[in-house]
Design a protein around this motif. Structure first.
Motif, PDB file in Angstrom:
ATOM      1  N   ALA A  30       0.855  -1.189   0.000  1.00 38.35           N
ATOM      2  CA  ALA A  30       0.000   0.000   0.000  1.00 38.35           C
ATOM      3  C   ALA A  30       0.887   1.234   0.000  1.00 38.35           C
ATOM      4  N   SER A  31       0.383   2.310  -0.611  1.00 38.81           N
ATOM      5  CA  SER A  31       1.155   3.553  -0.619  1.00 38.81           C
ATOM      6  C   SER A  31       0.228   4.753  -0.751  1.00 38.81           C
ATOM      7  N   TRP A  32       0.633   5.827  -0.068  1.00 44.25           N
ATOM      8  CA  TRP A  32      -0.063   7.105  -0.202  1.00 44.25           C
ATOM      9  C   TRP A  32       0.750   8.032  -1.094  1.00 44.25           C
ATOM     10  N   TRP A  33       0.092   9.069  -1.566  1.00 43.91           N
ATOM     11  CA  TRP A  33       0.671  10.023  -2.531  1.00 43.91           C
ATOM     12  C   TRP A  33       0.280  11.430  -2.125  1.00 43.91           C
ATOM     13  N   THR A  34       1.126  12.391  -2.469  1.00 45.68           N
ATOM     14  CA  THR A  34       0.779  13.797  -2.319  1.00 45.68           C
ATOM     15  C   THR A  34       1.188  14.539  -3.578  1.00 45.68           C
ATOM     16  N   SER A  35       0.699  15.757  -3.738  1.00 49.37           N
ATOM     17  CA  SER A  35       0.952  16.481  -4.988  1.00 49.37           C
ATOM     18  C   SER A  35       2.259  17.261  -4.976  1.00 49.37           C
ATOM     19  N   THR A  36       2.736  17.652  -3.790  1.00 46.91           N
ATOM     20  CA  THR A  36       3.945  18.466  -3.710  1.00 46.91           C
ATOM     21  C   THR A  36       4.839  17.970  -2.576  1.00 46.91           C
ATOM     22  N   ASP A  37       6.124  18.157  -2.737  1.00 50.22           N
ATOM     23  CA  ASP A  37       7.097  17.750  -1.726  1.00 50.22           C
ATOM     24  C   ASP A  37       6.763  18.417  -0.395  1.00 50.22           C
ATOM     25  N   VAL A  47       0.677   6.164   9.273  1.00 49.86           N
ATOM     26  CA  VAL A  47       0.829   7.259   8.301  1.00 49.86           C
ATOM     27  C   VAL A  47      -0.144   8.416   8.563  1.00 49.86           C
ATOM     28  N   ILE A  48      -1.377   8.103   8.904  1.00 49.17           N
ATOM     29  CA  ILE A  48      -2.409   9.136   9.065  1.00 49.17           C
ATOM     30  C   ILE A  48      -2.576   9.466  10.546  1.00 49.17           C
ATOM     31  N   PRO A  49      -2.408  10.721  10.939  1.00 49.66           N
ATOM     32  CA  PRO A  49      -2.531  11.077  12.360  1.00 49.66           C
ATOM     33  C   PRO A  49      -3.895  10.698  12.925  1.00 49.66           C
ATOM     34  N   ALA A  50      -3.920  10.297  14.173  1.00 50.34           N
ATOM     35  CA  ALA A  50      -5.176   9.938  14.833  1.00 50.34           C
ATOM     36  C   ALA A  50      -6.148  11.110  14.782  1.00 50.34           C
ATOM     37  N   GLY A  51      -7.382  10.825  14.376  1.00 51.63           N
ATOM     38  CA  GLY A  51      -8.405  11.858  14.309  1.00 51.63           C
ATOM     39  C   GLY A  51      -8.451  12.611  12.998  1.00 51.63           C
ATOM     40  N   ALA A  52      -7.429  12.446  12.141  1.00 47.32           N
ATOM     41  CA  ALA A  52      -7.410  13.128  10.842  1.00 47.32           C
ATOM     42  C   ALA A  52      -8.307  12.391   9.855  1.00 47.32           C
ATOM     43  N   GLN A  53      -8.830  13.138   8.875  1.00 49.40           N
ATOM     44  CA  GLN A  53      -9.627  12.528   7.825  1.00 49.40           C
ATOM     45  C   GLN A  53      -8.746  11.622   6.967  1.00 49.40           C
ATOM     46  N   ARG A  54      -9.176  10.397   6.764  1.00 47.28           N
ATOM     47  CA  ARG A  54      -8.398   9.482   5.938  1.00 47.28           C
ATOM     48  C   ARG A  54      -8.536   9.869   4.474  1.00 47.28           C
ATOM     49  N   PRO A  55      -7.425   9.961   3.741  1.00 44.42           N
ATOM     50  CA  PRO A  55      -7.515  10.273   2.304  1.00 44.42           C
ATOM     51  C   PRO A  55      -8.296   9.194   1.566  1.00 44.42           C
ATOM     52  N   GLU A  56      -8.956   9.592   0.489  1.00 42.10           N
ATOM     53  CA  GLU A  56      -9.739   8.616  -0.264  1.00 42.10           C
ATOM     54  C   GLU A  56      -8.833   7.621  -0.973  1.00 42.10           C
ATOM     55  N   TYR A  57      -9.408   6.472  -1.263  1.00 43.21           N
ATOM     56  CA  TYR A  57      -8.708   5.427  -2.004  1.00 43.21           C
ATOM     57  C   TYR A  57      -9.191   5.442  -3.442  1.00 43.21           C
ATOM     58  N   GLY A  58      -8.258   5.479  -4.382  1.00 39.14           N
ATOM     59  CA  GLY A  58      -8.612   5.443  -5.790  1.00 39.14           C
ATOM     60  C   GLY A  58      -7.819   4.368  -6.517  1.00 39.14           C
ATOM     61  N   ARG A  59      -8.463   3.734  -7.488  1.00 37.51           N
ATOM     62  CA  ARG A  59      -7.788   2.689  -8.254  1.00 37.51           C
ATOM     63  C   ARG A  59      -8.214   2.757  -9.716  1.00 37.51           C
ATOM     64  N   PHE A  60      -7.253   2.615 -10.616  1.00 40.99           N
ATOM     65  CA  PHE A  60      -7.538   2.520 -12.035  1.00 40.99           C
ATOM     66  C   PHE A  60      -7.856   1.062 -12.363  1.00 40.99           C
ATOM     67  N   ILE A  61      -8.868   0.852 -13.184  1.00 40.46           N
ATOM     68  CA  ILE A  61      -9.359  -0.496 -13.470  1.00 40.46           C
ATOM     69  C   ILE A  61      -9.671  -0.627 -14.960  1.00 40.46           C
ATOM     70  N   PRO A  62      -9.681  -1.858 -15.500  1.00 41.40           N
ATOM     71  CA  PRO A  62      -9.977  -2.032 -16.925  1.00 41.40           C
ATOM     72  C   PRO A  62     -11.390  -1.558 -17.266  1.00 41.40           C
ATOM     73  N   PRO A  63     -11.611  -1.055 -18.473  1.00 44.64           N
ATOM     74  CA  PRO A  63     -12.949  -0.570 -18.840  1.00 44.64           C
ATOM     75  C   PRO A  63     -14.008  -1.665 -18.849  1.00 44.64           C
ATOM     76  N   ASP A  64     -13.571  -2.932 -19.028  1.00 37.31           N
ATOM     77  CA  ASP A  64     -14.520  -4.051 -19.078  1.00 37.31           C
ATOM     78  C   ASP A  64     -14.439  -4.919 -17.828  1.00 37.31           C
TER      79      ASP A  64
END
Length: 317
Positions: free
Chosen positions: A60-67, A103-120
């Motif tokens: 599993a891994s999290w991502w952010t947009s900027t350093d 990774v996520i501080p206690a009480g903080a909103q958990r970032p959403e989970y997104g996944r790319f999947i085949p069109p079919d």
């Protein structure tokens, strides 16, 4: 042989040199990992593996947009699909709960989970099991499905739409210029993320500001690319935000004001955004729209965009 819970090691990577270990399982974004680590969009302590001896059975891994930014999305979650379903489920839940607690501080909103999947993916039994097994783990940890989206691509060689002449386009002049038009678009939006923001009760103006500040403000491509669409009289009809994110040229957002919906202006506005990016010499333009936003999906199709993939997003309330 079943993986006994006491034999499972769940830990973060010790450093970028363990990227090869992380990549023993695979996903369509693997090719971005090295650059993400180099640029700070990803950190080793956000990248977790579940190990049975030397065998990677989950990651599993999290991502952010900027350093230096906070984790914005859980975008990698993979399991060893050769394992029986129940084992995968148990490994996945333990991996996710252990990594999230670190990774996520206690009480903080958990970032959403997104996944790319085949069109079919629904028609392909193997692909469906992969997708649904990830969903089951997320659901067991308290997540719910927010939306399934079409991922679309305009490709070099596809005819660039011509200007119909029905609308006049001008560059966006600043934050307020765009937010003022985004605000009425938020009312009655078909976009699930917009609907979720509105459901919190913050109101259309705050929802528009949130979207602008969290996404548009971070684009490094020229704001002069962004376009306001107007009637020849000067009355605004809608807008489009062509840009480039960290990976691709994109149509980041497109909207038609409620008073002008149903007149086919969406095609004119999308065409303008496509022309802006195509003029820079790109070989592709990426975009996405919710599965339920049929008018937008049809507009992309008419303008030659190909549905090459789908994605889903899950959230924790």
């Amino acid at each position: 042989m079943p993986v006994a819970p006491q034999e499972l090691t769940v830990r973060p990577l010790t450093g970028p040199d363990e990227l090869g270990l992380f990549c023993r399982l695979s996903y369509v974004l693997d090719h971005e990992l090295a650059d993400d680590l180099a640029t700070g969009r990803r950190r080793p302590d956000w990248m977790w593996v579940a190990l049975h001896g030397e065998r990677v059975v989950g990651r599993a891994s999290w991502w952010t947009s900027t350093d230096g930014g906070d984790p914005l999305a859980l975008d990698f979650f993979d399991l060893d699909d050769t394992l029986p379903a129940q084992e995968r489920q148990e490994i996945g839940v333990r991996l996710l709960e252990t990594a999230t607690a670190a990774v996520i501080p206690a009480g903080a909103q958990r970032p959403e989970y997104g996944r790319f999947i085949p069109p079919d993916w629904r028609e392909d039994a193997a692909a469906r099991e992969v997708v649904e097994s990830r969903m089951r783990v997320m659901e067991q940890t308290g997540a719910r499905m927010l939306v399934e989206r079409l991922r679309l691509e305009w490709r070099e060689g596809t005819p660039v739409p011509q200007d119909s002449g029905r609308l006049v386009f001008r560059p966006v002049t600043g934050r307020e210029d765009l937010v003022a038009l985004m605000t009425p678009v938020m009312e009655g939006t078909l976009d699930a993320h917009g609907q979720a923001d509105m459901a919190t009760g913050i109101g259309a103006r705050k929802a528009a500001e949130k979207h602008y500040d969290e996404e548009f403000a971070g684009f490094k491509t020229p704001q002069e690319w962004w376009r306001i669409a107007e009637l020849p009289s000067g009355e605004p009809v809608g807008f489009v935000v062509p840009a480039r994110n960290n990976y691709h040229p994109i149509i980041a957002y497109i909207g038609v004001l409620p008073a002008h919906r149903g007149n086919g202006y969406i095609d004119d506005i999308l065409a303008e955004g496509t022309r802006v990016l195509a003029a820079t010499g790109v070989d592709r333009i990426r975009a996405a729209t919710d599965l339920g936003n049929v008018p937008m999906a049809k507009s992309f199709e008419r303008l030659g965009y190909v549905n090459f993939e789908r994605a889903f997003d899950m959230v924790w309330d």
